[in-house]
Design an enzyme around this catalytic site. Sequence first.
Site, PDB file in Angstrom:
ATOM      1  N   ASN A   1      20.085 -58.327  -7.926  1.00 44.14           N
ATOM      2  CA  ASN A   1      19.742 -57.568  -6.685  1.00 44.14           C
ATOM      3  C   ASN A   1      18.515 -57.885  -5.884  1.00 44.14           C
ATOM      4  O   ASN A   1      18.329 -57.544  -4.822  1.00 44.14           O
ATOM      5  CB  ASN A   1      19.167 -56.200  -7.523  1.00 44.14           C
ATOM      6  CG  ASN A   1      20.516 -55.194  -7.844  1.00 44.14           C
ATOM      7  OD1 ASN A   1      21.479 -55.654  -7.543  1.00 44.14           O
ATOM      8  ND2 ASN A   1      20.366 -54.358  -8.797  1.00 44.14           N
TER       9      ASN A   1
ATOM     10  N   GLU B   1      23.175 -59.182 -16.780  1.00 43.34           N
ATOM     11  CA  GLU B   1      21.920 -59.700 -16.643  1.00 43.34           C
ATOM     12  C   GLU B   1      21.038 -59.258 -18.142  1.00 43.34           C
ATOM     13  O   GLU B   1      21.192 -58.008 -17.978  1.00 43.34           O
ATOM     14  CB  GLU B   1      20.999 -59.433 -15.694  1.00 43.34           C
ATOM     15  CG  GLU B   1      21.675 -60.101 -14.249  1.00 43.34           C
ATOM     16  CD  GLU B   1      20.704 -59.448 -12.935  1.00 43.34           C
ATOM     17  OE1 GLU B   1      20.752 -60.301 -12.263  1.00 43.34           O
ATOM     18  OE2 GLU B   1      20.464 -58.382 -13.028  1.00 43.34           O
TER      19      GLU B   1
ATOM     20  N   HIS C   1      21.661 -55.312 -17.814  1.00 36.00           N
ATOM     21  CA  HIS C   1      21.892 -55.007 -16.681  1.00 36.00           C
ATOM     22  C   HIS C   1      23.534 -55.149 -16.379  1.00 36.00           C
ATOM     23  O   HIS C   1      23.717 -56.306 -16.161  1.00 36.00           O
ATOM     24  CB  HIS C   1      21.129 -55.213 -15.435  1.00 36.00           C
ATOM     25  CG  HIS C   1      21.502 -54.987 -14.233  1.00 36.00           C
ATOM     26  ND1 HIS C   1      21.382 -55.405 -12.949  1.00 36.00           N
ATOM     27  CD2 HIS C   1      21.725 -53.651 -13.852  1.00 36.00           C
ATOM     28  CE1 HIS C   1      21.493 -54.893 -12.058  1.00 36.00           C
ATOM     29  NE2 HIS C   1      22.077 -53.723 -12.545  1.00 36.00           N
TER      30      HIS C   1
ATOM     31  N   SER D   1      18.299 -51.360 -12.812  1.00 39.13           N
ATOM     32  CA  SER D   1      18.789 -52.539 -11.953  1.00 39.13           C
ATOM     33  C   SER D   1      17.459 -53.126 -11.041  1.00 39.13           C
ATOM     34  O   SER D   1      17.602 -54.393 -10.671  1.00 39.13           O
ATOM     35  CB  SER D   1      19.579 -52.033 -10.779  1.00 39.13           C
ATOM     36  OG  SER D   1      19.096 -50.947 -10.198  1.00 39.13           O
TER      37      SER D   1
HETATM   38  N1  CAA Z   1      37.076 -49.049 -13.859  1.00 39.11           N
HETATM   39  C1  CAA Z   1      38.017 -49.372 -14.591  1.00 39.11           C
HETATM   40  N2  CAA Z   1      39.239 -50.016 -14.194  1.00 39.11           N
HETATM   41  C2  CAA Z   1      39.215 -50.161 -12.637  1.00 39.11           C
HETATM   42  C3  CAA Z   1      38.212 -49.673 -12.010  1.00 39.11           C
HETATM   43  C4  CAA Z   1      37.285 -49.091 -12.535  1.00 39.11           C
HETATM   44  N3  CAA Z   1      36.043 -48.450 -12.065  1.00 39.11           N
HETATM   45  N4  CAA Z   1      38.609 -49.825 -10.752  1.00 39.11           N
HETATM   46  C5  CAA Z   1      39.869 -50.437 -10.738  1.00 39.11           C
HETATM   47  N5  CAA Z   1      40.181 -50.554 -12.031  1.00 39.11           N
HETATM   48  C6  CAA Z   1      41.319 -51.310 -12.340  1.00 39.11           C
HETATM   49  C7  CAA Z   1      42.639 -50.795 -11.918  1.00 39.11           C
HETATM   50  O1  CAA Z   1      43.003 -49.793 -12.517  1.00 39.11           O
HETATM   51  C8  CAA Z   1      43.344 -52.134 -11.660  1.00 39.11           C
HETATM   52  O2  CAA Z   1      44.125 -52.130 -12.924  1.00 39.11           O
HETATM   53  P1  CAA Z   1      45.386 -53.077 -12.918  1.00 39.11           P
HETATM   54  O3  CAA Z   1      45.687 -54.080 -11.902  1.00 39.11           O
HETATM   55  O4  CAA Z   1      45.528 -53.293 -14.400  1.00 39.11           O
HETATM   56  O5  CAA Z   1      46.567 -51.998 -12.518  1.00 39.11           O
HETATM   57  C9  CAA Z   1      42.448 -53.127 -11.599  1.00 39.11           C
HETATM   58  O6  CAA Z   1      41.172 -52.880 -11.900  1.00 39.11           O
HETATM   59  C10 CAA Z   1      42.570 -53.638 -10.197  1.00 39.11           C
HETATM   60  O7  CAA Z   1      42.035 -52.616  -9.369  1.00 39.11           O
HETATM   61  P2  CAA Z   1      41.765 -52.619  -7.753  1.00 39.11           P
HETATM   62  O8  CAA Z   1      42.934 -53.163  -7.189  1.00 39.11           O
HETATM   63  O9  CAA Z   1      41.405 -51.477  -6.950  1.00 39.11           O
HETATM   64  O10 CAA Z   1      40.608 -53.377  -7.750  1.00 39.11           O
HETATM   65  P3  CAA Z   1      40.302 -54.666  -6.807  1.00 39.11           P
HETATM   66  O11 CAA Z   1      41.207 -56.112  -7.059  1.00 39.11           O
HETATM   67  O12 CAA Z   1      40.566 -54.414  -5.428  1.00 39.11           O
HETATM   68  O13 CAA Z   1      38.899 -55.055  -6.991  1.00 39.11           O
HETATM   69  C11 CAA Z   1      36.430 -54.629  -7.255  1.00 39.11           C
HETATM   70  C12 CAA Z   1      38.176 -53.909  -6.932  1.00 39.11           C
HETATM   71  C13 CAA Z   1      36.330 -55.066  -8.492  1.00 39.11           C
HETATM   72  C14 CAA Z   1      35.570 -53.212  -7.311  1.00 39.11           C
HETATM   73  C15 CAA Z   1      36.344 -55.552  -6.283  1.00 39.11           C
HETATM   74  O14 CAA Z   1      36.592 -54.978  -4.968  1.00 39.11           O
HETATM   75  C16 CAA Z   1      34.885 -56.149  -6.313  1.00 39.11           C
HETATM   76  O15 CAA Z   1      34.855 -57.097  -6.987  1.00 39.11           O
HETATM   77  N6  CAA Z   1      34.218 -55.574  -5.606  1.00 39.11           N
HETATM   78  C17 CAA Z   1      32.537 -56.262  -5.417  1.00 39.11           C
HETATM   79  C18 CAA Z   1      32.033 -55.159  -6.661  1.00 39.11           C
HETATM   80  C19 CAA Z   1      30.586 -55.666  -6.638  1.00 39.11           C
HETATM   81  O16 CAA Z   1      30.172 -56.611  -6.200  1.00 39.11           O
HETATM   82  N7  CAA Z   1      29.944 -55.126  -7.646  1.00 39.11           N
HETATM   83  C20 CAA Z   1      28.662 -55.243  -7.850  1.00 39.11           C
HETATM   84  C21 CAA Z   1      27.830 -54.131  -7.118  1.00 39.11           C
HETATM   85  S1  CAA Z   1      26.124 -54.455  -7.242  1.00 39.11           S
HETATM   86  C22 CAA Z   1      25.715 -53.697  -8.863  1.00 39.11           C
HETATM   87  O17 CAA Z   1      26.468 -53.053  -9.513  1.00 39.11           O
HETATM   88  C23 CAA Z   1      24.101 -53.768  -9.059  1.00 39.11           C
HETATM   89  C24 CAA Z   1      23.290 -52.482  -9.072  1.00 39.11           C
HETATM   90  O18 CAA Z   1      22.449 -52.468  -9.720  1.00 39.11           O
HETATM   91  C25 CAA Z   1      23.571 -51.784  -7.940  1.00 39.11           C
END
Ligand code: CAA
Length: 284
Positions: A193, A155, A143, A122
Site C-alpha cells: 500500500n 504481507e 494483510h 492495510s
Molecule cells: N472471490 C472468489 N473467486 C472469485 C472472485 C472473488 N471475489 N472473483 C472472481 N472469482 C473467480 C471467478 O469465479 C472465476 O472462477 P473460474 O475461472 O473458475 O470460473 C475466476 O475467479 C476468475 O474470475 P474473473 O474472470 O472475474 O477474474 P479475472 O481474471 O478478471 O480477475 C481479478 C479478477 C483477480 C480481480 C483481477 O482483475 C485482478 O487481479 N485485479 C487486480 C486486483 C488487485 O490489485 N487487488 C489488490 C487490491 S489492493 C488491496 O487489496 C490492498 C488493500 O489493503 C486495499
Amino acid sequence: MNSEFKKIAVIGSGTMGSGIALVLARAGIDVNIVDVEQKFLDLGVQSIENFLNSRIRKGKMNDQEVNILKKKIHPFLKLEDATRDIQLVIEAITEDEKSKKQLFEELEIHCDDQVIFATNTSAIKISELATATKRPDKFVGMHFFNPPALMNLVEVIRGDKTSDITIESIISLCKFLEKTPVLSKEAPGFIVNRLLWVFLNESYKLLENGIAERDHIDKAIKLGLNHPMGPFELSDYIGLDVVLEIGEYIKNQLGEQYEPASLLRKMVNDGKLGKKSGSGFYNY
Ligand code: CAA
C-alpha cells in the site's frame, strides 16, 4: 501438511472478512465468523454461499464438496461465543484505529493466553494496535489482498514486540493456505500500500491536470506494465473511501508529499466511492 490452527475466529464479515473466511474454510480450517449485526453477518455468509453456488453451476465443485465447506463456517454475533476453542483471531473490521483497539481490548478478555491476534490492517502500526492487549509478542499483521480467494500474497508484519515463534506460525499458516507470505516491518502502508498509494495518487493527478484521459491512463498501465487493472479500475474496485483512508494515514505518518489529490477527496465527498456505490471513475 497439517496446520497448528484448527479453528480461527475472523472478526468482520465484509469483503475482506468473508473472503478470508472462505480461504480458511477451503483449507479445511473451522472458521467462526463474527459481526456486530445480524444483517452484516448474513451478507457476509451469503456472499460466500453465492460464490460456492456459482462453483456448482460452473461444475467446478460438487454438492458434497460445497456442503463440507459450508459446514466449516460458523456465524456468531457474540465475541465470547466465537472465541471459544480457537487458536487465532484474524481481525478484518473497519480501518479505524480506535475501533480496532476497542475490539482487541475485548478480545483480550475472552481469549485464552495462547491465542495469536492477527490484524488485516492495510496500513496502521501493529505495535500501536498491540498496546490494547497484554500479548504484544503474539500480535502480528496478516494483510490479505482483495479478493482474498484469488490474490496469492499475504504481507506478514512484525510489530516491535512480535516474537519469532508468532511470525513462524503465521508464515506456516500462509503456506498451508497456499498463499505466499512476504515479511515487512511496520512502516505505514507496509510494502504494497505504500507503493500503491503513490501510484494511484499520481494517476489522479495526471487526470486532474489534464495530462491524459482516464481510459488512456488505464490502458497504458494495463498494456505497458501488464497490470490486470488500470489505476482507475483498481481504485473503483478497492473503494475510493478505502484508498483515501490509506492515503490520509500515510500522509499523516510520513509527510505532506503524500497529500491526496484533490480529485480523490472531491469524489469521496460526493459519495462516488467506486463499484460499491454504483459510480466512481466509472459507472456501474
Ligand atoms: N472471490 C472468489 N473467486 C472469485 C472472485 C472473488 N471475489 N472473483 C472472481 N472469482 C473467480 C471467478 O469465479 C472465476 O472462477 P473460474 O475461472 O473458475 O470460473 C475466476 O475467479 C476468475 O474470475 P474473473 O474472470 O472475474 O477474474 P479475472 O481474471 O478478471 O480477475 C481479478 C479478477 C483477480 C480481480 C483481477 O482483475 C485482478 O487481479 N485485479 C487486480 C486486483 C488487485 O490489485 N487487488 C489488490 C487490491 S489492493 C488491496 O487489496 C490492498 C488493500 O489493503 C486495499
